[in-house]
Design a protein around this motif. Structure first.
Motif, PDB file in Angstrom:
ATOM      1  N   ASN A 224       6.413 -11.757  -6.929  1.00  0.00           N
ATOM      2  CA  ASN A 224       5.903 -11.152  -5.684  1.00  0.00           C
ATOM      3  C   ASN A 224       6.874 -10.129  -5.090  1.00  0.00           C
ATOM      4  N   GLN A 225       7.630  -9.513  -5.927  1.00  0.00           N
ATOM      5  CA  GLN A 225       8.630  -8.554  -5.451  1.00  0.00           C
ATOM      6  C   GLN A 225       8.680  -7.331  -6.375  1.00  0.00           C
ATOM      7  N   HIS A 251       8.439  -6.801  -0.742  1.00  0.00           N
ATOM      8  CA  HIS A 251       8.057  -8.218  -0.851  1.00  0.00           C
ATOM      9  C   HIS A 251       6.569  -8.310  -0.564  1.00  0.00           C
ATOM     10  N   ASP A 253       3.131 -10.610   0.052  1.00  0.00           N
ATOM     11  CA  ASP A 253       2.638 -11.963   0.337  1.00  0.00           C
ATOM     12  C   ASP A 253       1.728 -12.394  -0.817  1.00  0.00           C
ATOM     13  N   PRO A 254       1.827 -13.664  -1.246  1.00  0.00           N
ATOM     14  CA  PRO A 254       1.031 -14.094  -2.410  1.00  0.00           C
ATOM     15  C   PRO A 254      -0.478 -14.045  -2.159  1.00  0.00           C
ATOM     16  N   VAL A 255      -0.907 -14.060  -0.906  1.00  0.00           N
ATOM     17  CA  VAL A 255      -2.345 -14.093  -0.628  1.00  0.00           C
ATOM     18  C   VAL A 255      -2.798 -12.889   0.209  1.00  0.00           C
ATOM     19  N   HIS A 256      -2.129 -12.691   1.334  1.00  0.00           N
ATOM     20  CA  HIS A 256      -2.568 -11.634   2.251  1.00  0.00           C
ATOM     21  C   HIS A 256      -2.167 -10.240   1.760  1.00  0.00           C
ATOM     22  N   VAL A 258      -0.394  -7.840   2.615  1.00  0.00           N
ATOM     23  CA  VAL A 258       0.671  -7.417   3.531  1.00  0.00           C
ATOM     24  C   VAL A 258       2.004  -7.461   2.784  1.00  0.00           C
ATOM     25  N   VAL A 259       2.850  -6.463   3.048  1.00  0.00           N
ATOM     26  CA  VAL A 259       4.134  -6.392   2.347  1.00  0.00           C
ATOM     27  C   VAL A 259       5.260  -6.099   3.334  1.00  0.00           C
ATOM     28  N   LYS A 260       6.464  -6.460   2.913  1.00  0.00           N
ATOM     29  CA  LYS A 260       7.641  -6.041   3.683  1.00  0.00           C
ATOM     30  C   LYS A 260       8.446  -5.099   2.808  1.00  0.00           C
ATOM     31  N   ILE A 269       7.162  -4.055   8.062  1.00  0.00           N
ATOM     32  CA  ILE A 269       6.008  -4.701   7.442  1.00  0.00           C
ATOM     33  C   ILE A 269       4.817  -3.750   7.488  1.00  0.00           C
ATOM     34  N   GLN A 271       0.554  -3.494   6.394  1.00  0.00           N
ATOM     35  CA  GLN A 271      -0.657  -4.065   5.813  1.00  0.00           C
ATOM     36  C   GLN A 271      -1.327  -2.984   4.984  1.00  0.00           C
ATOM     37  N   GLU A 274      -2.053   0.931   5.937  1.00  0.00           N
ATOM     38  CA  GLU A 274      -1.244   1.310   7.116  1.00  0.00           C
ATOM     39  C   GLU A 274      -0.129   2.292   6.743  1.00  0.00           C
TER      40      GLU A 274
END
Lengths: 657, 63, 279
Positions: A224-225, A251, A253-256, A258-260, A269, A271, A274
């Motif tokens: 996930n990275q 990074h 998220d495994p489901v959503h 959204v990333v950092k 962060i 989405q 965005e």
């Protein structure tokens, strides 16, 4: 310093800091003359007189309608060729290209037959010290503005008339001046290019694409990275001149969706769908030295394939690596007031839209950011405009017409009814946006202010592209080394110069392969005149068999139409394309495809690199225009006349008021 | 000027010697240097061409 | 520990009370002055003042010796050796006050960090809230949510980073004021975190707590402003990333610690004669 003095200073410093004192600001506003007459100029790049009139008559542009009713409106004669750098230089200097030496976006080096930037030249330090792999500059490198001639704000400065010139094209690096100026079109990104975006994707097919104006990076998701690099400028402090870069991590998220994104020193962060807003990146060169840039991230998609767009890295106005303003503190002042802002000459990323990296909606979102910044800065400058001249420039009018003309022109090869329904109003919207800017200007001006609304050229469809170098080849003026290789190479790599009399570089320029000037020139001075006339005549008479139209309206022999000391540097011929035609995509950089005329199926579908008579600009003022057919350089003369400054004989323009 | 040694295949060295003499070079070293410089010049040239394309291609008017 | 932290925090609130409405520069000058005076006072009480005076005079004498007998190599070397010895003696005299000062200085620095190192979020500004989960908990299975009072908008779903046991949210400051973030875990447990929003215009001295610590000794000593997270919760700490609060002086951006030490030392040296301390 005595102890007591020291304490006093320490306390004073604290007090100054608490009052928000900025040592730079104290020097930016020189004690200059208050003028009773003021001139406010709004430069809306590419606003077209026909479209403008149509929208006014439809009641969509109330401010323009009001100004027309109270003042005057005429088409504005543009430059030969009608390209923005040339046209704005005509306005800046009051001359034609013979007086300012900008003939095209792209010039050429006759010794190498290679295209070059027409606007500026960057030279690295000439004296350096080599220490192992380190190269330490002993003298400063140099960026030179290639536009010649004196700018109108430099004349004003001599007479103590203040001027603020906001993002005028063809002024990078800004001409030396005490006036407040910030460079516009021609200002490079941090890599020194017209702008290169970065796109990070897990889609292998996209990585294979060869695109202009962008780099596609193949990335892999592990745990996930994602680890990736953002390329920066070449590190000229190192002997092997490696590319610099900033490492960053994503990074997921495994489901959503959204990333950092973790940059050195900053995390944020996003989405899916965005934009990040401006992010500052520092490209390390050597310890103690780095280059600061700003860019925007856009998370296009997280799954199934990951897609992240990063805008071209702009010069950081808070810490500019290259000169972009006069005085140098002006960009810092704006950055302090507004935060980071677009500094690249043409900020909208048309390349990303053209290559399907951004879609129409995403491109327009980015363009709205640009417009919002321009609006905020306009309010700021308008608010403090009390004396002299304020010039304010908007680029989005030009860029949107280039990209969205296909959606208002049903005869365009790239017309798409579905997209037209959704985005067909993009051009109209930008006209209404500049109408709002004009409304603010109308509300501010008093009876002593001359208001000039102008554009450098108009617009028309770009339906067919003309391969000028192919035409030269077919007409026997240009020869290839390998016939079978035709269409495979650009930069004239397949041209046999010993059998070539003429070649085309840039968007409108045609050069003879002159003996003594070009490295392998064959045309003698004696043959030159007749050859020029012959080629010009043949070009004007050429009829495209598929459309039955003449792609070229006029072929201007430059020595007939240019005036001034730089005429000899100009291309021998400037091509004035007919309505609907433009030079092809590859010809400007020395490509020679097989067909002479091809339909333009790109998203870049509106253009202005035609004949000046096809696409005049606009001139709307709050005073009657006495001149029957005003030209860009006439406005320059009018500015000088307003302040009683004698019009120099080198200036071609005549006052319009 | 400093010199560095480079290892080459024996057969290749023989061929270099032969052709250096035929082509009129004063020594095999001169022949090798000439060949390498020619190749490097080509690479350097294409580097600058790439650089030019990179610099100009962000301009929307061309591709 | 919490009671101790509260007491110290209150003490500093009182100390900084007069400067709360002003730019942090004023508070910084004031606390540096107080620190300078405090250091001088500790020095006077704990150091061997007579010894310091004597050793400094000896150093001066040896320096004079070197100048007078610069042609006599042996004598010069001997004098230099003696200066070295005197210096060691001088350092040993300062050792005690240093030891006495170190703990109170640490407590001061911890308190100052929350006043000078950060700036409040400005309305409209976005930042990250990070929650660290104790090892051994499955992030993906843990029901966790972040809500807030109306002044803060939570803009994203939780972003779970398994490596490091971290859950992040993006928030946006909406209204000025002190707000509370609420983190709900396993549907029945809730823990709060303070957050402060103020307009960026005229910067004022404000106390900001970037992290709500776990209940262990060191973290709760370093982050004394908020009550440690109860140890029965699966959370380690909760952090809000605030913008940095560097000081700007003549175009330079300076970390507050540099400004603080420079000013405190300057005040110390400036006032030593007035206070009558030998250093």
């Amino acid at each position: 310093m005595k102890r007591r003095d020291f304490l006093k200073t320490a306390f004073l410093s604290g007090a100054i800091a608490s009052a928000g004192w900025d040592p730079f600001r104290a020097f930016t506003n020189q004690g200059r003359r208050d003028t009773s007459q003021k001139i406010l100029i709004l430069g809306f790049d590419g606003v077209d007189p026909h479209l403008l009139e149509t929208f006014i008559r439809q009641g969509k542009l109330p401010a323009f309608a009001k100004l027309w009713q109270e003042g005057d409106f005429k088409p504005l004669g543009t430059s030969i060729p009608p390209q923005s750098p040339v046209a704005w230089s005509n306005f800046i200097t009051g001359t034609d290209p013979g007086g300012h030496a900008i003939f095209d976006f792209i010039h050429r080096d006759p010794q190498q037959y290679l295209p070059t930037f027409s606007a500026s030249k960057t030279e690295e330090a000439k004296r350096t010290l080599n220490l192992g792999n380190l190269v330490l500059p002993l003298s400063g490198g140099e960026v030179t503005l290639l536009r010649q001639g004196k700018a109108f704000w430099q004349y004003l400065e001599e007479y103590d008339i203040p001027a603020t010139v906001f993002k005028i094209p063809s002024n990078y690096p800004p001409a030396p001046s005490k006036q407040r100026t910030i460079s516009g079109m021609g200002t490079p990104d941090i890599l020194g290019t017209y702008g290169i975006f970065n796109f990070y994707t897990t889609t292998a097919a996209e990585v294979q694409k060869d695109i202009g104006g962008g780099r596609i990076h193949n990335v892999y998701i592990i745990g996930n990275q994602i680890e990736a690099k953002l390329p920066g400028p070449i590190n000229s402090f190192k002997k092997d001149r490696p590319e610099t870069f900033v490492n960053f991590k994503v990074h997921i998220d495994p489901v959503h969706p959204v990333v950092k994104i973790s940059l050195p020193g900053e995390e944020f962060i996003l989405q899916e769908g965005e934009w990040s807003g401006w992010k500052r990146v520092e490209f390390p060169l050597i310890p103690t030295q780095s280059v600061s840039g700003i860019c925007m991230f856009y998370l296009k998609q997280v799954r199934p394939d990951f897609k992240l767009y990063v805008s071209p890295v702009n010069i950081d106005p808070a810490n500019p690596a290259l000169p972009i303003t006069t005085p140098s503190s002006y960009s810092k002042e704006l950055a302090e007031k507004f935060g980071p802002f677009f500094t690249k000459g043409l900020p909208a990323d048309t390349s990303a839209l053209d290559s399907d990296i951004l879609d129409e909606k995403e491109f327009l979102t980015q363009d709205d950011f640009i417009l919002a910044e321009r609006n905020a800065m306009f309010d700021y400058e308008l608010d403090r405009f009390e004396s002299g001249v304020l010039f304010y420039y908007v680029s989005s009018t030009d860029q949107r017409q280039h990209m969205f003309w296909r959606l208002i022109d049903k005869n365009h090869p790239s017309y798409e009814p579905k997209l037209a329904k959704e985005f067909g109003s993009a051009i109209e919207k930008i006209y209404t946006e500049v109408d709002k800017i004009l409304a603010k200007a109308l509300a501010k001006i008093d009876k002593n202010t001359t208001l000039i609304v102008m554009s450098d050229h108009g617009f028309c469809p770009f339906r067919y592209s003309f391969n000028l170098n192919t035409w030269l080849k077919e007409s026997g003026y240009l020869s290839l080394i390998n016939e079978w290789k035709q269409g495979q190479e650009d930069l004239f790599l397949n041209v046999d110069w010993h059998r070539t009399k003429a070649y085309a570089v840039g968007l409108n320029g045609l050069y003879l392969n002159l003996k003594g000037r070009e490295a392998e020139g064959i045309v003698t001075e004696r043959e030159k005149e007749a050859l020029m006339r012959e080629i010009a005549h043949k070009l004007e008479s050429y009829i495209d068999p598929t459309t039955g139209k003449r792609p070229i309206l006029r072929a201007y022999v430059t020595k007939d139409v240019y005036h001034g000391p730089y005429t000899h540097k100009a291309p021998e011929i400037i091509i004035g394309y007919n309505h609907g035609f433009r030079v092809s995509w590859t010809s400007p950089l020395g490509g020679i495809p097989k067909k002479i005329v091809e339909p333009n199926t790109e998203k870049w579908s509106g253009d202005h690199c035609m004949d000046p008579s096809v696409i005049p600009g606009i001139l709307m003022t709050n005073r009657p225009i006495k001149h029957s057919s005003p030209h860009l350089y006439d406005l320059t003369a009018s500015i000088l006349k307003t302040y009683g400054i004698p019009i120099p004989p080198t200036m071609r323009g005549k006052p319009i008021f | 000027m400093g010199k560095a040694k480079v290892k080459l295949d024996k057969d290749l060295v023989e061929r270099i010697k032969k052709y250096a003499e035929i082509s009129g070079y004063s020594s095999p070293e001169e022949f090798i240097t000439h060949c390498l410089e020619k190749e490097i010049a080509k690479l350097e040239e294409s580097d600058s061409e790439e650089e030019i394309k990179k610099k100009l291609k962000g301009l929307g008017y061309i591709s | 520990m919490w009671a101790f932290n509260q007491a110290i925090t209150w003490l500093f609130k009182i100390i900084f009370f007069p400067w709360e409405k002003l730019h942090p520069w004023w508070g910084m000058i004031y606390i540096s002055l107080l620190t300078g005076l405090f250091m001088l006072w500790v020095f006077r009480l704990t150091s061997n003042q007579a010894g310091i005076k004597e050793v400094k005079q000896q150093i001066k004498a040896h320096l004079l010796e070197i100048r007078l007998f610069k042609d006599n190599m042996a004598l010069t070397l001997k004098a230099q050796g003696r200066i070295l010895l005197c210096n060691l003696k001088y350092i040993s005299y300062s050792f005690k006050p240093m030891l006495v000062m170190i703990l109170p200085l640490l407590l001061i620095l911890i308190q100052l960090n929350f006043r000078f190192a950060y700036q409040p979020l400005a309305p409209g500004e976005r930042t990250i809230v990070k929650v660290k989960v104790k090892p051994g908990f499955d992030l993906l299975q843990m029901p966790i949510s972040l809500t807030s009072s109306p002044g803060i908008m939570v803009e994203t779903p939780p972003l779970r980073i398994e490596e490091g046991g971290e859950i992040d949210w993006r928030i946006r400051a909406v209204q000025e004021g002190h707000h509370l973030l609420k983190i709900k875990i396993n549907n029945d447990q809730e823990v709060e975190k303070e957050i402060f929003v103020a307009a960026r215009g005229a910067r004022k001295l404000s106390t900001l707590s970037p992290l709500r610590p776990p209940s262990n000794f060191i973290p709760s000593l370093l982050y004394p402003l908020e009550k440690p997270i109860p140890s029965d919760l699966p959370l380690q700490d909760i952090e809000v990333i605030y913008p940095s609060g560097n000081f700007h002086f003549l175009g330079l951006s300076l970390h507050w610690l540099i400004v603080y030490f420079l000013l405190a030392i300057a005040f110390g040296f400036g006032l030593k004669r007035i206070v009558g301390v030998e250093i």
